[in-house]
Design a protein around this motif. Sequence first.
Motif, PDB file in Angstrom:
ATOM      1  N   ASP A 127      39.746  24.854 -57.417  1.00  0.00           N
ATOM      2  CA  ASP A 127      39.381  25.828 -56.395  1.00  0.00           C
ATOM      3  C   ASP A 127      39.412  25.262 -54.980  1.00  0.00           C
ATOM      4  O   ASP A 127      39.218  26.001 -54.012  1.00  0.00           O
ATOM      5  CB  ASP A 127      37.994  26.417 -56.699  1.00  0.00           C
ATOM      6  CG  ASP A 127      38.015  27.312 -57.926  1.00  0.00           C
ATOM      7  OD1 ASP A 127      39.040  27.976 -58.145  1.00  0.00           O
ATOM      8  OD2 ASP A 127      37.012  27.341 -58.664  1.00  0.00           O
ATOM      9  N   ALA A 128      39.657  23.949 -54.855  1.00  0.00           N
ATOM     10  CA  ALA A 128      39.839  23.356 -53.529  1.00  0.00           C
ATOM     11  C   ALA A 128      41.246  23.603 -53.010  1.00  0.00           C
ATOM     12  O   ALA A 128      41.538  23.337 -51.839  1.00  0.00           O
ATOM     13  CB  ALA A 128      39.549  21.854 -53.574  1.00  0.00           C
ATOM     14  N   VAL A 129      42.135  24.118 -53.877  1.00  0.00           N
ATOM     15  CA  VAL A 129      43.546  24.278 -53.539  1.00  0.00           C
ATOM     16  C   VAL A 129      43.822  25.702 -53.069  1.00  0.00           C
ATOM     17  O   VAL A 129      43.721  26.662 -53.838  1.00  0.00           O
ATOM     18  CB  VAL A 129      44.447  23.960 -54.754  1.00  0.00           C
ATOM     19  CG1 VAL A 129      45.926  24.115 -54.375  1.00  0.00           C
ATOM     20  CG2 VAL A 129      44.169  22.559 -55.271  1.00  0.00           C
ATOM     21  N   ARG A 130      44.135  25.840 -51.791  1.00  0.00           N
ATOM     22  CA  ARG A 130      44.611  27.116 -51.238  1.00  0.00           C
ATOM     23  C   ARG A 130      46.039  26.866 -50.748  1.00  0.00           C
ATOM     24  O   ARG A 130      46.261  26.183 -49.740  1.00  0.00           O
ATOM     25  CB  ARG A 130      43.680  27.596 -50.114  1.00  0.00           C
ATOM     26  CG  ARG A 130      42.285  27.970 -50.621  1.00  0.00           C
ATOM     27  CD  ARG A 130      41.425  28.597 -49.532  1.00  0.00           C
ATOM     28  NE  ARG A 130      41.022  27.639 -48.521  1.00  0.00           N
ATOM     29  CZ  ARG A 130      39.948  26.847 -48.599  1.00  0.00           C
ATOM     30  NH1 ARG A 130      39.172  26.884 -49.684  1.00  0.00           N
ATOM     31  NH2 ARG A 130      39.642  26.012 -47.624  1.00  0.00           N
ATOM     32  N   ALA A 496      58.791  25.202 -49.713  1.00  0.00           N
ATOM     33  CA  ALA A 496      58.785  25.534 -51.144  1.00  0.00           C
ATOM     34  C   ALA A 496      58.240  24.381 -51.959  1.00  0.00           C
ATOM     35  O   ALA A 496      57.496  24.582 -52.943  1.00  0.00           O
ATOM     36  CB  ALA A 496      60.197  25.895 -51.598  1.00  0.00           C
ATOM     37  N   ALA A 497      58.563  23.135 -51.576  1.00  0.00           N
ATOM     38  CA  ALA A 497      58.062  21.968 -52.297  1.00  0.00           C
ATOM     39  C   ALA A 497      56.544  21.866 -52.171  1.00  0.00           C
ATOM     40  O   ALA A 497      55.843  21.552 -53.147  1.00  0.00           O
ATOM     41  CB  ALA A 497      58.726  20.699 -51.770  1.00  0.00           C
ATOM     42  N   VAL A 498      56.012  22.139 -50.977  1.00  0.00           N
ATOM     43  CA  VAL A 498      54.562  22.077 -50.779  1.00  0.00           C
ATOM     44  C   VAL A 498      53.867  23.152 -51.606  1.00  0.00           C
ATOM     45  O   VAL A 498      52.847  22.899 -52.262  1.00  0.00           O
ATOM     46  CB  VAL A 498      54.210  22.229 -49.286  1.00  0.00           C
ATOM     47  CG1 VAL A 498      52.692  22.235 -49.099  1.00  0.00           C
ATOM     48  CG2 VAL A 498      54.819  21.096 -48.476  1.00  0.00           C
ATOM     49  N   ALA A 499      54.424  24.375 -51.593  1.00  0.00           N
ATOM     50  CA  ALA A 499      53.849  25.453 -52.395  1.00  0.00           C
ATOM     51  C   ALA A 499      53.903  25.108 -53.880  1.00  0.00           C
ATOM     52  O   ALA A 499      52.943  25.351 -54.632  1.00  0.00           O
ATOM     53  CB  ALA A 499      54.601  26.760 -52.127  1.00  0.00           C
ATOM     54  N   TRP A 500      55.000  24.548 -54.305  1.00  0.00           N
ATOM     55  CA  TRP A 500      55.189  24.142 -55.708  1.00  0.00           C
ATOM     56  C   TRP A 500      54.099  23.141 -56.119  1.00  0.00           C
ATOM     57  O   TRP A 500      53.490  23.270 -57.183  1.00  0.00           O
ATOM     58  CB  TRP A 500      56.573  23.526 -55.830  1.00  0.00           C
ATOM     59  CG  TRP A 500      57.095  23.280 -57.214  1.00  0.00           C
ATOM     60  CD1 TRP A 500      56.475  23.539 -58.411  1.00  0.00           C
ATOM     61  CD2 TRP A 500      58.387  22.750 -57.541  1.00  0.00           C
ATOM     62  NE1 TRP A 500      57.287  23.194 -59.456  1.00  0.00           N
ATOM     63  CE2 TRP A 500      58.460  22.709 -58.960  1.00  0.00           C
ATOM     64  CE3 TRP A 500      59.468  22.309 -56.784  1.00  0.00           C
ATOM     65  CZ2 TRP A 500      59.588  22.211 -59.628  1.00  0.00           C
ATOM     66  CZ3 TRP A 500      60.591  21.837 -57.444  1.00  0.00           C
ATOM     67  CH2 TRP A 500      60.650  21.789 -58.843  1.00  0.00           C
ATOM     68  N   PHE A 501      53.840  22.162 -55.265  1.00  0.00           N
ATOM     69  CA  PHE A 501      52.806  21.166 -55.555  1.00  0.00           C
ATOM     70  C   PHE A 501      51.428  21.823 -55.625  1.00  0.00           C
ATOM     71  O   PHE A 501      50.616  21.521 -56.510  1.00  0.00           O
ATOM     72  CB  PHE A 501      52.822  20.092 -54.478  1.00  0.00           C
ATOM     73  CG  PHE A 501      51.891  18.933 -54.739  1.00  0.00           C
ATOM     74  CD1 PHE A 501      51.880  18.284 -55.964  1.00  0.00           C
ATOM     75  CD2 PHE A 501      51.028  18.484 -53.749  1.00  0.00           C
ATOM     76  CE1 PHE A 501      51.026  17.203 -56.206  1.00  0.00           C
ATOM     77  CE2 PHE A 501      50.181  17.415 -53.968  1.00  0.00           C
ATOM     78  CZ  PHE A 501      50.170  16.776 -55.200  1.00  0.00           C
ATOM     79  N   GLY A 502      51.162  22.762 -54.712  1.00  0.00           N
ATOM     80  CA  GLY A 502      49.892  23.472 -54.741  1.00  0.00           C
ATOM     81  C   GLY A 502      49.707  24.278 -56.016  1.00  0.00           C
ATOM     82  O   GLY A 502      48.628  24.277 -56.616  1.00  0.00           O
ATOM     83  N   ARG A 506      46.828  23.767 -58.931  1.00  0.00           N
ATOM     84  CA  ARG A 506      45.962  24.865 -59.390  1.00  0.00           C
ATOM     85  C   ARG A 506      46.136  25.168 -60.868  1.00  0.00           C
ATOM     86  O   ARG A 506      45.425  25.997 -61.430  1.00  0.00           O
ATOM     87  CB  ARG A 506      46.249  26.144 -58.582  1.00  0.00           C
ATOM     88  CG  ARG A 506      45.601  26.164 -57.215  1.00  0.00           C
ATOM     89  CD  ARG A 506      45.519  27.584 -56.667  1.00  0.00           C
ATOM     90  NE  ARG A 506      44.792  28.475 -57.551  1.00  0.00           N
ATOM     91  CZ  ARG A 506      43.464  28.571 -57.593  1.00  0.00           C
ATOM     92  NH1 ARG A 506      42.727  27.811 -56.816  1.00  0.00           N
ATOM     93  NH2 ARG A 506      42.879  29.411 -58.414  1.00  0.00           N
ATOM     94  N   GLY A 507      47.096  24.521 -61.520  1.00  0.00           N
ATOM     95  CA  GLY A 507      47.343  24.802 -62.933  1.00  0.00           C
ATOM     96  C   GLY A 507      47.921  26.181 -63.140  1.00  0.00           C
ATOM     97  O   GLY A 507      47.599  26.857 -64.129  1.00  0.00           O
TER      98      GLY A 507
END
Length: 549
Positions: A127-130, A496-502, A506-507
């Motif tokens: 939940d720390a991941v936005r 896109a890479a940053v979003a992918w990592f996020g 978040r699982g």
Amino acid sequence: MYIVDGVLFKSQQFAKINPNDIKDVKVIKDGNATALYGSKAVNGVILLSTKNEIYKNRTEKEITALLNKSALISSEDLNNEEYDSFVENAFESPNFTPLSTFSIDVDNASYTNIRRFINNGQKVPKDAVRVEEMVNFFKYNYTQPKNKDPFSITTELSDSPWNTKNQILKIGLQGKDIPTTDLPASNLVFLIDVSGSMSTANKLPLLKQSMKILVNELRSKDKVAIVVYASAAGLVLPPTAGDEKKTIIDAFENLSAGGSTAGGAGIELAYKIATENFIKNGNNRVIIATDGDFNVGLSSDADMETLIEQKRKTGVFLTCLGYGMGNYKDSKMETLADKGNGNYAYIDNIQEANRFLGKEFKGSMFAIAKDVKIQIEFNPKQVKAYRLIGYENRKLRPEDFKNDAIDAGELGSNHTVTALYEIIPVGTKSNYIGIEPDVLKYTKVKDNSVNFSDELATIKFRYKKPDGDKSIEMVHVIPSKAISLESATENFKFSAAVAWFGLKLRGSNLIVKKSSDEIAALAKQGLSNDPDGYKAEFIRLVTAEKLLN
């Protein structure tokens, strides 16, 4: 360039310095920097001295050992941190939910908080991941606006790197870059938490060093006041001209931590000082610096939300600076920023303080547009289903778009904002869509001469001027022209890479591929515009996080 006790430091080393060890911080810019340190200092120099010159004449090995020792933290210290939980956005059909509406988000606290966890060798709480805050931590190379509007619009459609049958739509906003000399006068009120919970090295000591960087940016026409709160709230520095830097810095240096946390009383006093010294057509802002632990007075998020919504009506903007770990209350900080015409950053080290409060001072502290909303209507002839990536806490109802009473995000000078949609094209089979209902009789397009076959979507924006009450609308049609991922821009690949990592952190159940190596490889294709090394640092974090699992 970072120089500590006369020794050249790498950015990763600089980020690990214990704030308690810092004696003084100076920032040298432009020609002065290159004259002293050559072309490598083209982006400026941070000169830092420690109290006992502990890094002077040290070898690389000795410096590494000292930094690692100061960065140690027990995982037990994280038990009291608080994050709001949320469910990630699902795919929706444009036949039945044709409009997607949300507020922009320029916050980037989530990314620096995630960085803190990974650098400390700790697993990142889901939940720390936005995801949107991760994406918007980075600057993208969008074109400056060329008309009267305060921001430009860029869109791009390409393949999804994590679901190869799908597409990603990137929407980029670029705020107008206003020269510092043309920026309005500032009326800044700092609201500093000096309660007992702020006593540790990564809180009040780091906060004091951070404020020196911000004070360095102030001009004579700016005014600064300092309010503190612990068991009670009080004014420790009345409004003072921005060029009286020693007076302002001395006031910060004299602060000490102790007592409980009367956050509500502090907010009341800070806004009172800000409104009494309000500058018409100026930059009026309260800057809250705290670990978010409001445990006396207005303790619930609901009470705090009501208070800050009332204060928003004064025309005073808000910046929230989060510090520390262990009892860090991210949920309260996000509530304050979201409801107070504000932005929110998490300061995990002096390097981040220099980025947010120094290099990006204009974007962080000067709004050029407020209540910025986005609404997209997807074309069902092209789009089978879509989902907004991130922005879960920023979604609005369709009717909120034209309602000027509904609050939304602000955009700062030269700021960029990026939003990503994942799209399932028409004719694509997908496991992410359940049983599809029949197309409704009354939602069919009756005029067959209008099919919009070359349009993917129509996007609308609404914003207000910083001192305005009525919104202005912009409309942009997105063509249905996708390019391959290989041909996509570096902006697209890196975001896109940053979003992918996020999504991985978040699982997410909506991504097929979860390889850290593939994420890092895609990010490396968007590295060229990285003068400060933040993108290279992201790739290092992706690799480091893989080792934690």
